[in-house]
Every structure is written in C-alpha cells, then in structure tokens.
Enzyme design. Structure first.
Site, PDB file in Angstrom:
ATOM      1  N   ASP A  65      72.213  59.766  45.520  1.00 17.63           N
ATOM      2  CA  ASP A  65      70.806  60.256  45.434  1.00 17.63           C
ATOM      3  C   ASP A  65      70.744  61.620  46.451  1.00 17.63           C
ATOM      4  O   ASP A  65      71.572  61.501  47.454  1.00 17.63           O
ATOM      5  CB  ASP A  65      70.094  59.131  45.993  1.00 17.63           C
ATOM      6  CG  ASP A  65      69.790  58.056  45.114  1.00 17.63           C
ATOM      7  OD1 ASP A  65      70.363  58.291  43.937  1.00 17.63           O
ATOM      8  OD2 ASP A  65      68.941  57.168  45.135  1.00 17.63           O
ATOM      9  N   GLU A  67      74.124  56.936  36.612  1.00 19.93           N
ATOM     10  CA  GLU A  67      75.196  56.278  36.930  1.00 19.93           C
ATOM     11  C   GLU A  67      75.903  56.996  38.105  1.00 19.93           C
ATOM     12  O   GLU A  67      77.027  56.447  38.502  1.00 19.93           O
ATOM     13  CB  GLU A  67      76.094  56.241  35.641  1.00 19.93           C
ATOM     14  CG  GLU A  67      77.387  55.660  35.801  1.00 19.93           C
ATOM     15  CD  GLU A  67      78.664  56.516  36.225  1.00 19.93           C
ATOM     16  OE1 GLU A  67      79.835  56.019  36.478  1.00 19.93           O
ATOM     17  OE2 GLU A  67      78.278  57.715  36.362  1.00 19.93           O
ATOM     18  N   TRP A  68      75.381  57.898  38.633  1.00 20.99           N
ATOM     19  CA  TRP A  68      75.746  58.377  40.109  1.00 20.99           C
ATOM     20  C   TRP A  68      77.233  59.131  40.074  1.00 20.99           C
ATOM     21  O   TRP A  68      77.896  59.328  41.134  1.00 20.99           O
ATOM     22  CB  TRP A  68      75.710  57.469  41.263  1.00 20.99           C
ATOM     23  CG  TRP A  68      74.464  56.501  41.109  1.00 20.99           C
ATOM     24  CD1 TRP A  68      73.124  56.923  40.982  1.00 20.99           C
ATOM     25  CD2 TRP A  68      74.378  55.120  41.272  1.00 20.99           C
ATOM     26  NE1 TRP A  68      72.317  55.875  40.879  1.00 20.99           N
ATOM     27  CE2 TRP A  68      73.025  54.632  41.244  1.00 20.99           C
ATOM     28  CE3 TRP A  68      75.380  54.089  41.474  1.00 20.99           C
ATOM     29  CZ2 TRP A  68      72.747  53.347  41.279  1.00 20.99           C
ATOM     30  CZ3 TRP A  68      74.926  52.928  41.436  1.00 20.99           C
ATOM     31  CH2 TRP A  68      73.712  52.515  41.361  1.00 20.99           C
ATOM     32  N   GLY A  69      77.724  59.301  38.758  1.00 24.75           N
ATOM     33  CA  GLY A  69      79.127  60.013  38.812  1.00 24.75           C
ATOM     34  C   GLY A  69      80.162  58.932  38.861  1.00 24.75           C
ATOM     35  O   GLY A  69      81.289  59.477  39.053  1.00 24.75           O
ATOM     36  N   ASN A  98      81.820  56.907  37.342  1.00 31.33           N
ATOM     37  CA  ASN A  98      82.790  56.691  36.346  1.00 31.33           C
ATOM     38  C   ASN A  98      82.870  58.032  35.509  1.00 31.33           C
ATOM     39  O   ASN A  98      83.265  57.865  34.178  1.00 31.33           O
ATOM     40  CB  ASN A  98      82.575  55.613  35.366  1.00 31.33           C
ATOM     41  CG  ASN A  98      82.553  54.118  35.959  1.00 31.33           C
ATOM     42  OD1 ASN A  98      83.564  53.602  36.285  1.00 31.33           O
ATOM     43  ND2 ASN A  98      81.307  53.785  36.286  1.00 31.33           N
ATOM     44  N   ASP A 153      69.285  53.456  34.860  1.00 30.98           N
ATOM     45  CA  ASP A 153      69.968  53.492  36.418  1.00 30.98           C
ATOM     46  C   ASP A 153      71.238  52.462  36.257  1.00 30.98           C
ATOM     47  O   ASP A 153      71.688  51.805  35.230  1.00 30.98           O
ATOM     48  CB  ASP A 153      69.143  53.008  37.321  1.00 30.98           C
ATOM     49  CG  ASP A 153      69.240  53.634  38.697  1.00 30.98           C
ATOM     50  OD1 ASP A 153      70.655  54.078  39.004  1.00 30.98           O
ATOM     51  OD2 ASP A 153      68.430  53.678  39.527  1.00 30.98           O
TER      52      ASP A 153
HETATM   53  C1  GLA Z   1      68.550  54.862  42.304  1.00 32.03           C
HETATM   54  C2  GLA Z   1      68.598  56.189  41.678  1.00 32.03           C
HETATM   55  C3  GLA Z   1      67.277  56.921  42.120  1.00 32.03           C
HETATM   56  C4  GLA Z   1      66.063  56.083  41.943  1.00 32.03           C
HETATM   57  C5  GLA Z   1      66.400  54.713  42.675  1.00 32.03           C
HETATM   58  C6  GLA Z   1      64.927  53.873  42.200  1.00 32.03           C
HETATM   59  O1  GLA Z   1      69.063  54.916  43.802  1.00 32.03           O
HETATM   60  O2  GLA Z   1      69.709  56.997  41.731  1.00 32.03           O
HETATM   61  O3  GLA Z   1      67.360  58.299  41.684  1.00 32.03           O
HETATM   62  O4  GLA Z   1      65.987  55.662  40.618  1.00 32.03           O
HETATM   63  O5  GLA Z   1      67.502  54.141  42.062  1.00 32.03           O
HETATM   64  O6  GLA Z   1      65.252  52.545  42.618  1.00 32.03           O
END
Ligand code: GLA
Length: 392
Positions: free
Chosen positions: A203, A181-183, A185, A148
């Site tokens: 998410d 890394e949620w995109g 960068n 993460d």
């Molecule tokens: C972030 C991630 C999620 C999950 C949570 C856990 O938000 O993007 O997919 O793994 O952390 O805390």
C-alpha cells in the site's frame, strides 16, 4: 445419430472455449476515485453520493474521472444462502440504489472484495462464493471490482484470480477487474488475460519517500503495460495532506507518465484549489490517457536527477525531468536528444526538431526549441514535464 455427434462436438467446443476477461475495457488507464486512502472503513451512502455530486460538478468528470469505488467495509456478513449482506446502517438503501444514483450522474460504480476468506478488514471475502458474488455484483450494476489478497493463506494467486475472472464473465456484465495482489506473485507476468490492472506493490502511504519507493518499483515493469492491462502503483494521495503541493504535483505527474490508473484518494467534497488543479491538469491527463498505452521508461538516472520518456501516439513524446533531491537544482537539457530518445535505439527519423513544438505541461506555455540546449531549474522534489507536439 449424426446430429447427436454434432451436438456432442458443439458442446465440447463451446464448454472448452478458453475462459476470458471482458475485452475492450480499460483501453486507457481507468480514472476515478476510491474511498480507502482518505476514509478507510468510514464509508457510507451519504459519503459516496456526496463524492459523486462533487465529481460531477467540480470539473473532475469533465477531466475524465469516471469510476467511484467503495473499498473495504461496506459488507458485514453472509446470510444463510451465502449472499453477502451490506451494512444497512451505513448503506440504508443498498447497493443498487447507489449504483443507480452514480449512473444518473454519468459516472460508474465500483466495489471491493477479496480473493481470500476475509477482506483485509475481516469482512466476508470471496473465496468459495465467487460465482454467487459475481451474480450479485452484476445484479447491482457494478462496473468495477477491486479484488484484494488478504486471508488467502496457501491459495494460488493466478488460479484464485482466474476463478473470479470466470465468475464475472459468466455473470455477463462487463466489469473492470482490478487485481490487488500487491505484486507478491508477479502478476505482470500472468495477469494480462486475467484482469485489467494489477497492483505491483504494497500500500501507498501519504509521504514523499513512500510514494517514491513505489515509483521506483515500476521501473522494470514498463513493457507489461498496454491497452486493456495496466500496472497499478496504487491510488493517488494527492490532497491528503502528507506531502507538499510540489510533491503532489510530482506524484501526479509520475503516475501519469507511468500510464497508471488515476484513482483519486482524497476528499473530493473538501479540497483546495491547488489539489483540484493538479488532479484536473488536462495536458497531464492526456499524457496518461494516450491511446498508444505506453508506460514511461527511464532514459537517464543520475541519482537525484532522472529523465523519463513516454512515447505517445502520432510520434509524439512526453518527457519528465525529476529532481529527487532536497535542494533546488539547475540542469542543462538537450532537446533533440530528448525528442529522439527511444527505449531501444537512437532513432533519426521520424523525429526532427523542426516538426515539433514543445509544451511545458505545468507552466502551460511553449518552450523555445530554436537552440538545442536549454537550462532548467527544478525546485526540490519537483518535475518539469514537456510534451513534444507534432506540427500539423
Ligand atoms: C489492502 C489493500 C488496500 C485497501 C485495504 C482495505 O491493504 O491493498 O488498497 O483496499 O486492503 O482493507
């Protein structure tokens, strides 16, 4: 003297070999289950063993699901040697025991940590402990690591994930490396040699509009996906209760079309027939797992009505017609146009209608391709998926 120089030369070459991720993993999008979407921090040995039992016996393993991943909250602290401490209340027999149990079912074991100093739930993160943690994971026989991006402050994303890649490689156990890394960068631009999949957005939420917003964010990313490295639009919400069955069917179909990892996120021990039917639709999964490894592109965007095409191995093709609107809609569809459509040119060969039969993937019947034009009625928020199958 000569051998001394040769030794130096050898060392220079060996120690400067380009660092690498484990190749030959995730040649098709990873399939499995992850605890987060349904259970959050409420994870335990009992739950994970129950999920493994369910996956083995309910048809999901046969359908291709493989990895069982414990997300956040399995870890509580580090000891004086820096070793990560597992929550003993929730996992009384430790992680190696769980890995052995999962492996005994013919399944694979995944775990979660974070590139920052803490995980998103404030548990110990990997920053500064990468090589030690990688050795620990290898000793537990971990097969998959989701990593993460919380508490990463000013860290450089590429450099941070490269450290963990190198640590995993050095530890010597082939582990699928899932970047979360949620995109932020643009990992699709740099992570091909770092990991096997990378999250492209924040998410997912178990709601139609949230799921569709994530779907829309994948549109420009099709060319970055290929065997060994995939765009990850997040784990599935199918079966978690926030969408209708029709919407879940759409969610699953779209993720399959996108060559997205298929990580179920529901309670496998308590699911209804419809949910299981969606998650185990063999033809839909075959489209996702196709060896060509192409992500679908959007052929037509008419607002509420979209046409998506996924090229498949052997000159085959999957087509997904999507009705995003709140009403039922009827469309006229030109079959040869769908078959011949290509992301960069209008091919004439090798696509000849007479060489193909057309399967309706959800209805599980063949479509009559004698006439070019067919009429398709799509309920609100639904899809129709065709596969053009080459006659043998
Ligand atoms: C972030 C991630 C999620 C999950 C949570 C856990 O938000 O993007 O997919 O793994 O952390 O805390």
């Amino acid at each position: 003297m000569k051998s001394y120089i040769l030794l130096i030369l050898f060392s220079v070459i060996v120690f400067n070999l380009p660092a690498q991720k484990f190749k030959n993993l995730a040649q098709t999008p990873p399939m499995g289950w992850n605890s987060w979407n349904k259970f959050g921090c409420d994870v335990s040995e009992e739950l994970i063993m129950g999920i493994a039992d369910a996956m083995e016996s309910n048809g999901m393993k046969d359908a291709g699901y493989e990895y069982i991943v414990i997300d956040d909250c399995w870890q509580v602290d580090r000891n004086e040697n820096g070793e990560v401490i597992v929550d003993k209340e929730r996992f009384p027999h430790g992680m190696k025991f769980l890995a052995d149990y999962i492996h005994s079912k013919g399944l694979k074991f995944g775990i979660y940590s974070c590139a920052g100093t803490k995980t998103c739930q404030g548990r110990p993160g990997g920053r500064g402990y990468e090589f030690q943690d990688a050795r620990t994971y290898a000793s537990w026989d971990v097969d998959y690591l989701k990593y993460d991006w919380c508490y990463s402050t000013t860290q450089n994303a590429k450099a941070s994930y490269e450290i963990m890649r190198d640590a995993l490689y050095k530890a010597g156990r082939p582990i699928v490396f899932s970047l979360c890394e949620w995109g932020q960068n643009k990992p699709w631009e740099w992570a091909e040699d770092v990991g096997h999949l990378w999250r492209t957005t924040g998410d997912i939420v178990d709601r139609w509009d949230a799921m569709m917003a994530i779907f829309d964010a994948q549109k420009e990313l099709a060319n970055y996906a290929a065997p060994g490295h995939w765009n990850d639009p997040d784990m599935l919400e199918v079966g978690n209760g926030g969408m209708t069955t029709e919407e879940y069917r759409t969610h699953f179909s779209l993720w399959c079309m996108l060559a997205s990892p298929l990580m179920a996120g529901n309670d496998l021990q308590n699911m209804d027939k419809e949910t299981l039917e969606i998650l185990t639709n063999k033809e839909m999964i075959a489209i996702n797992q196709d060896t060509l490894g192409k992500q679908a592109f959007c052929l037509r965007d008419n607002g509420d009505y979209e046409i998506w095409i996924k090229k498949l191995a052997g000159d085959e093709k999957a087509v997904c017609l999507l009705n995003r609107s709140d009403e039922e809609k009827t469309f006229e569809v030109n079959l040869p146009v769908l078959l011949k459509s290509n992301d960069y040119y209008w091919a004439t060969d090798p696509y000849k209608m007479k060489d193909y039969k057309i399967l309706d993937v959800w209805e599980k019947n063949n479509v009559n391709g004698d006439k070019d034009l067919i009429t398709v009625t799509l309920p609100s928020h639904s899809v129709k998926v065709f596969r053009f199958i080459k006659n043998k």
